[in-house]
Design a protein around this motif. Structure first.
Motif, PDB file in Angstrom:
ATOM      1  N   ASP A 221      -8.345   6.372   9.928  1.00 20.27           N
ATOM      2  CA  ASP A 221      -7.456   7.491  10.271  1.00 20.27           C
ATOM      3  C   ASP A 221      -6.046   6.982  10.565  1.00 20.27           C
ATOM      4  O   ASP A 221      -5.057   7.591  10.152  1.00 20.27           O
ATOM      5  CB  ASP A 221      -7.988   8.233  11.505  1.00 20.27           C
ATOM      6  CG  ASP A 221      -9.130   9.167  11.153  1.00 20.27           C
ATOM      7  OD1 ASP A 221      -9.337   9.419   9.949  1.00 20.27           O
ATOM      8  OD2 ASP A 221      -9.821   9.633  12.076  1.00 20.27           O
ATOM      9  N   ALA A 222      -5.974   5.859  11.288  1.00 22.23           N
ATOM     10  CA  ALA A 222      -4.658   5.282  11.602  1.00 22.23           C
ATOM     11  C   ALA A 222      -3.935   4.913  10.310  1.00 22.23           C
ATOM     12  O   ALA A 222      -2.754   5.216  10.139  1.00 22.23           O
ATOM     13  CB  ALA A 222      -4.815   4.060  12.499  1.00 22.23           C
ATOM     14  N   ALA A 223      -4.657   4.288   9.377  1.00 16.54           N
ATOM     15  CA  ALA A 223      -4.048   3.900   8.101  1.00 16.54           C
ATOM     16  C   ALA A 223      -3.557   5.135   7.352  1.00 16.54           C
ATOM     17  O   ALA A 223      -2.504   5.125   6.716  1.00 16.54           O
ATOM     18  CB  ALA A 223      -5.050   3.131   7.247  1.00 16.54           C
ATOM     19  N   ARG A 224      -4.324   6.210   7.492  1.00 13.57           N
ATOM     20  CA  ARG A 224      -3.958   7.467   6.842  1.00 13.57           C
ATOM     21  C   ARG A 224      -2.633   8.003   7.372  1.00 13.57           C
ATOM     22  O   ARG A 224      -1.763   8.391   6.599  1.00 13.57           O
ATOM     23  CB  ARG A 224      -5.042   8.492   7.152  1.00 13.57           C
ATOM     24  CG  ARG A 224      -5.571   9.135   5.920  1.00 13.57           C
ATOM     25  CD  ARG A 224      -6.649  10.094   6.268  1.00 13.57           C
ATOM     26  NE  ARG A 224      -6.469  11.237   5.404  1.00 13.57           N
ATOM     27  CZ  ARG A 224      -7.093  12.381   5.536  1.00 13.57           C
ATOM     28  NH1 ARG A 224      -7.936  12.554   6.530  1.00 13.57           N
ATOM     29  NH2 ARG A 224      -6.868  13.353   4.697  1.00 13.57           N
ATOM     30  N   THR A 225      -2.492   7.995   8.706  1.00 13.17           N
ATOM     31  CA  THR A 225      -1.237   8.499   9.283  1.00 13.17           C
ATOM     32  C   THR A 225      -0.073   7.591   8.914  1.00 13.17           C
ATOM     33  O   THR A 225       1.073   7.997   8.981  1.00 13.17           O
ATOM     34  CB  THR A 225      -1.301   8.605  10.819  1.00 13.17           C
ATOM     35  OG1 THR A 225      -1.443   7.286  11.371  1.00 13.17           O
ATOM     36  CG2 THR A 225      -2.455   9.459  11.281  1.00 13.17           C
ATOM     37  N   LEU A 226      -0.368   6.347   8.514  1.00 13.30           N
ATOM     38  CA  LEU A 226       0.696   5.428   8.129  1.00 13.30           C
ATOM     39  C   LEU A 226       1.014   5.532   6.638  1.00 13.30           C
ATOM     40  O   LEU A 226       1.788   4.744   6.110  1.00 13.30           O
ATOM     41  CB  LEU A 226       0.308   3.996   8.490  1.00 13.30           C
ATOM     42  CG  LEU A 226       0.214   3.732   9.997  1.00 13.30           C
ATOM     43  CD1 LEU A 226      -0.495   2.418  10.274  1.00 13.30           C
ATOM     44  CD2 LEU A 226       1.601   3.723  10.623  1.00 13.30           C
ATOM     45  N   GLY A 227       0.366   6.486   5.957  1.00  9.20           N
ATOM     46  CA  GLY A 227       0.739   6.750   4.571  1.00  9.20           C
ATOM     47  C   GLY A 227      -0.205   6.180   3.527  1.00  9.20           C
ATOM     48  O   GLY A 227       0.131   6.164   2.347  1.00  9.20           O
ATOM     49  N   ALA A 228      -1.378   5.684   3.923  1.00  9.93           N
ATOM     50  CA  ALA A 228      -2.299   5.082   2.958  1.00  9.93           C
ATOM     51  C   ALA A 228      -3.253   6.134   2.397  1.00  9.93           C
ATOM     52  O   ALA A 228      -3.934   6.825   3.143  1.00  9.93           O
ATOM     53  CB  ALA A 228      -3.087   3.956   3.613  1.00  9.93           C
ATOM     54  N   GLY A 229      -3.312   6.216   1.055  1.00  6.52           N
ATOM     55  CA  GLY A 229      -4.236   7.123   0.377  1.00  6.52           C
ATOM     56  C   GLY A 229      -5.644   6.550   0.396  1.00  6.52           C
ATOM     57  O   GLY A 229      -5.861   5.449   0.886  1.00  6.52           O
TER      58      GLY A 229
ATOM     59  N   LEU B 237      -9.756   3.408  12.567  1.00  8.60           N
ATOM     60  CA  LEU B 237      -8.786   2.537  11.890  1.00  8.60           C
ATOM     61  C   LEU B 237      -8.368   3.153  10.567  1.00  8.60           C
ATOM     62  O   LEU B 237      -7.202   3.072  10.161  1.00  8.60           O
ATOM     63  CB  LEU B 237      -9.390   1.147  11.659  1.00  8.60           C
ATOM     64  CG  LEU B 237      -9.697   0.332  12.910  1.00  8.60           C
ATOM     65  CD1 LEU B 237     -10.369  -0.976  12.533  1.00  8.60           C
ATOM     66  CD2 LEU B 237      -8.419   0.053  13.689  1.00  8.60           C
TER      67      LEU B 237
ATOM     68  N   ASP C  33      -6.253   3.059  -1.320  1.00 10.49           N
ATOM     69  CA  ASP C  33      -5.441   2.119  -0.548  1.00 10.49           C
ATOM     70  C   ASP C  33      -6.145   1.781   0.776  1.00 10.49           C
ATOM     71  O   ASP C  33      -6.267   0.613   1.150  1.00 10.49           O
ATOM     72  CB  ASP C  33      -4.086   2.796  -0.281  1.00 10.49           C
ATOM     73  CG  ASP C  33      -3.078   1.840   0.342  1.00 10.49           C
ATOM     74  OD1 ASP C  33      -3.414   0.662   0.511  1.00 10.49           O
ATOM     75  OD2 ASP C  33      -1.952   2.285   0.644  1.00 10.49           O
ATOM     76  N   ARG C  34      -6.653   2.809   1.451  1.00 10.73           N
ATOM     77  CA  ARG C  34      -7.350   2.592   2.723  1.00 10.73           C
ATOM     78  C   ARG C  34      -8.586   1.730   2.521  1.00 10.73           C
ATOM     79  O   ARG C  34      -8.867   0.832   3.297  1.00 10.73           O
ATOM     80  CB  ARG C  34      -7.813   3.932   3.315  1.00 10.73           C
ATOM     81  CG  ARG C  34      -6.726   4.812   3.830  1.00 10.73           C
ATOM     82  CD  ARG C  34      -7.289   5.815   4.812  1.00 10.73           C
ATOM     83  NE  ARG C  34      -8.161   6.810   4.224  1.00 10.73           N
ATOM     84  CZ  ARG C  34      -7.756   7.920   3.615  1.00 10.73           C
ATOM     85  NH1 ARG C  34      -6.473   8.153   3.496  1.00 10.73           N
ATOM     86  NH2 ARG C  34      -8.617   8.783   3.128  1.00 10.73           N
TER      87      ARG C  34
END
Lengths: 370, 231
Positions: free
Chosen positions: B126-134, B124, B137-138
């Protein structure tokens, strides 16, 4: 253009892959499980750092091991749809969809929230929590979430693998719609050849961490090594054709393929549509003389180009049918009895019903660039 | 049997609650940090840190109180410095009782939080990361909310346990009526004084009830949060 040339050593596995694919379009990474597809997608999006090599998207360097360049994942603007939906369980569908949209930074907005909701038919689901969705619905939300982050490239890592056959059919048409309506380049990872036939415009064959071959789907469908991946029964030339006539009563249509015409079983299609068709090699019959009194609907004048052993006790005969290349699998005995040699004129016989389920509509603008 | 406003029972109850609340407030951020470091990072001293965090579980509480006294007592170097520099005195104060309680309940809290962090799907993030979350933020939008059941469970368990901390408190903060005489200390005092049997019994029943309520609330809270998270 997506240019990838990377290597990565993992425990018991080495990836050493190089390919260059045109964008936009759907680049299929195709191979058996363990061939390095997921490793490759993780390197493209940056979740995995390559030991050596570079990834370049539309001219921009995303990573270069030698120059020490590695754009962080969160700044690459590469959407990723994983095998499992990976929806955030504590957020509603709307909040999941907005998650990437809110974090797109200065990226231009190419696709709007309402557009995604419409395209993926999510309106009914917006208030729900992920656990209230079916598997297919979850994967559609995951797709929408990735799209709304306004990606420059969308990675789809076997997005249908966790779904049963019925659920796959629930998601696949949406993927086709994305390909045809949006100009976002996609990398589609799969080990199902049918998905490749329905979606891909460029095919990269992976085997044991290496790229076996890459190119247009039509071209690679003739590639003998493909057989070792998909098995002999799914081998068959892929041809593209234009629908010239449709008979809705009988569910048949006529396609212009190369210089000739082909009768196929095809419903729900209009004249002028571009279709892609796989003629399974085992369904194609060769005759050295014109035949009469057969139920076969297609008897096409053609020329033998090459004959090769197929490692399964039969031979694959490559024939030229008015400019289109078709594969026929016949036994060695049949080949000997007909005394087939390259350059021989033969009749290629194709049953119209054998094309049922192997014909896929392509949008006019998604023709592969070959 | 009715307790007047200034009755020792009410005073002890109020002090116990205050000490437990302050100790949880003090240790919670540190426990989240410790759980994070122990779960997500790899460094040479990690095993030693792990053992150190869990030490209060196996040490006699009196020993923990004694160590605190050695470090933070009025005449101890660190204690004297705190007093001179910031006017903070910990030994023999309510704040000191809270600190001793916090140290004792810290491992309980870290264990609960760590367990919930281990259950957070890295996919999850990693998914947030690909969506632009630093990184921050993650943590704030994905990891922390998903750890909440464990954080709540850890906080409530530590709170319930903190109500009854005895050895470390009496050693470090002493047994000052109205300042550090919490429920267990009041109970002990009542048992030691002639004719204190009735008071001791009432205090024991109070402790028992409080502990039970604490554990029940913890369970209900965790269930509720889990449902909210769709588990």
């Amino acid at each position: 253009m997506l240019e990838v040339s990377v290597s990565k050593q993992l425990t018991g596995f080495r990836l050493d892959a190089t390919f260059t694919a045109p964008t936009p379009g759907v680049i299929a990474l195709f191979g058996r499980s363990g061939s390095g597809k997921s490793t490759l997608t993780n390197i493209i999006c940056g979740l995995l750092a390559p030991d050596a090599g570079a990834v370049r998207l539309d001219g921009e360097l995303l990573s270069d091991a030698r120059a020490g360049i590695a754009v962080p994942v969160e700044r690459r603007r590469i959407g990723y749809v994983f095998q499992e939906p990976r929806l955030f369980p504590h957020l509603s569908v709307t909040a999941n969809l907005r998650y990437g949209e809110r974090r797109r930074r200065s990226a231009p907005s190419v696709i709007a929230f309402d557009e995604v909701v419409g395209l993926l038919a999510l309106a009914r689901l917006l208030e729900r929590k992920p656990w209230q969705l079916s598997g297919g619905e979850r994967q559609r939300v995951a797709l929408g979430r990735a799209l709304l982050s306004q990606p420059r490239l969308l990675l789809l890592d076997e997005p249908l693998a966790s779904l049963d056959v019925a659920r796959r059919e629930e998601v696949l048409p949406y993927l086709v719609a994305l390909r045809d309506r949006l100009s976002i380049p996609m990398v589609y990872v799969s080990h199902q050849f049918e998905e490749v036939l329905r979606l891909a415009t460029h095919l990269v064959l992976l085997e044991g961490g290496r790229v076996l071959a890459e190119g247009a789907v039509e071209e690679l469908s003739l590639y003998p090594e493909l057989q070792s991946i998909i098995g002999p029964d799914l081998m068959g030339a892929v041809v593209e054709g234009l629908v010239t006539r449709v008979n809705t009563d009988t569910g048949s249509a006529e396609l212009a393929v190369g210089a000739g015409a082909l009768q196929v079983s095809l419903r729900d299609v209009a004249p002028g549509a571009r279709v892609r068709l796989q003629l399974l090699a085992r369904d194609v019959i060769l005759a050295t003389q014109p035949v009469q009194g057969l139920s076969v609907r297609n008897a096409l004048a053609s020329t033998v180009i090459a004959i090769s052993d197929d490692d399964f006790g039969a031979v694959l005969v490559r024939v030229d049918v008015g400019g289109a290349i078709v594969l026929a699998r016949i036994t060695q005995d049949a080949c000997r009895a007909l005394r087939l040699r390259p350059g021989d004129a033969v009749w290629t016989l194709v049953k119209a019903v054998s094309t049922r389920g192997h014909t896929f509509t392509l949008a006019a603008d998604s023709r592969s660039p070959s | 049997m009715n307790a007047s406003p200034d009755s020792p029972e009410l005073e002890a109850l109020r002090l116990s609650l205050e000490v437990a609340v302050r100790s949880v407030g003090l240790s919670l951020p540190l426990a989240v940090l410790a759980a994070w470091v122990l779960t997500r990072t790899r460094f040479p001293g990690r095993l030693a840190l792990d053992a150190f965090v869990h030490l209060p579980l196996v040490l006699p509480p009196v020993a923990v109180g004694y160590v605190l006294l050695l470090l933070l007592g009025v005449r101890a170097p660190l204690g004297a410095w705190l007093h001179e520099r910031f006017g903070i005195q910990l030994a023999f104060t309510t704040a000191g009782a809270a600190l001793a309680t916090a140290v004792m309940t810290f491992p309980l809290m870290v264990r609960a939080i760590r367990l919930s962090l281990e259950n957070v799907d890295r996919g999850l993030e990693d998914a947030a990361r690909t969506l632009g979350a630093g990184p921050l933020d993650r943590f704030l939008t994905i990891t922390f909310p998903l750890m909440l059941p464990g954080i709540l469970a850890g906080a409530v368990t530590a709170f319930a346990a903190g109500l009854g901390e005895f050895g470390a408190v009496i050693t470090f903060a002493s047994n000052v009526p109205g300042v550090t005489r919490t429920l267990p200390l009041a109970l002990y005092t009542a048992m030691q004084s002639p004719g204190g049997d009735q008071l001791a019994l009432r205090l024991a029943i109070l402790s028992f009830t409080l502990g039970l309520i604490g554990l029940l609330v913890a369970e209900l809270l965790v269930r509720r949060v889990r449902r909210l998270l769709g588990g």
